[in-house]
Design a protein around this motif. Structure first.
Motif: not given
Length: 67
Positions: A21-27, A14-18
């Protein structure tokens, strides 16, 4: 999978969508800033509030680490 891990996965997606970007990049960013465990361990607070509050908090954490 624990409820904490399930929520963490949901939060990252959800944060990645916000952030558009992608969840991989956020992580990867959280890992580089050594914030992953902190965010994971905020389960009790984050899951009981609006997700937008978690987003604001994560934004602040990232900003404070980048200084």
């Amino acid at each position: 999978m624990t409820k904490e891990m399930e929520f963490f996965t949901f939060l990252m997606e959800q944060y990645a969508h916000y952030k558009n970007t992608t969840a991989d990049k956020i992580l990867r960013q959280l890992d580089e800033l050594k914030l992953t465990d902190y965010v994971f361990n905020m389960y009790e607070m984050y899951h009981s509030e609006a997700l937008e509050n978690a987003f604001v908090d994560i934004d602040k954490l990232i900003k404070s680490k980048k200084k």
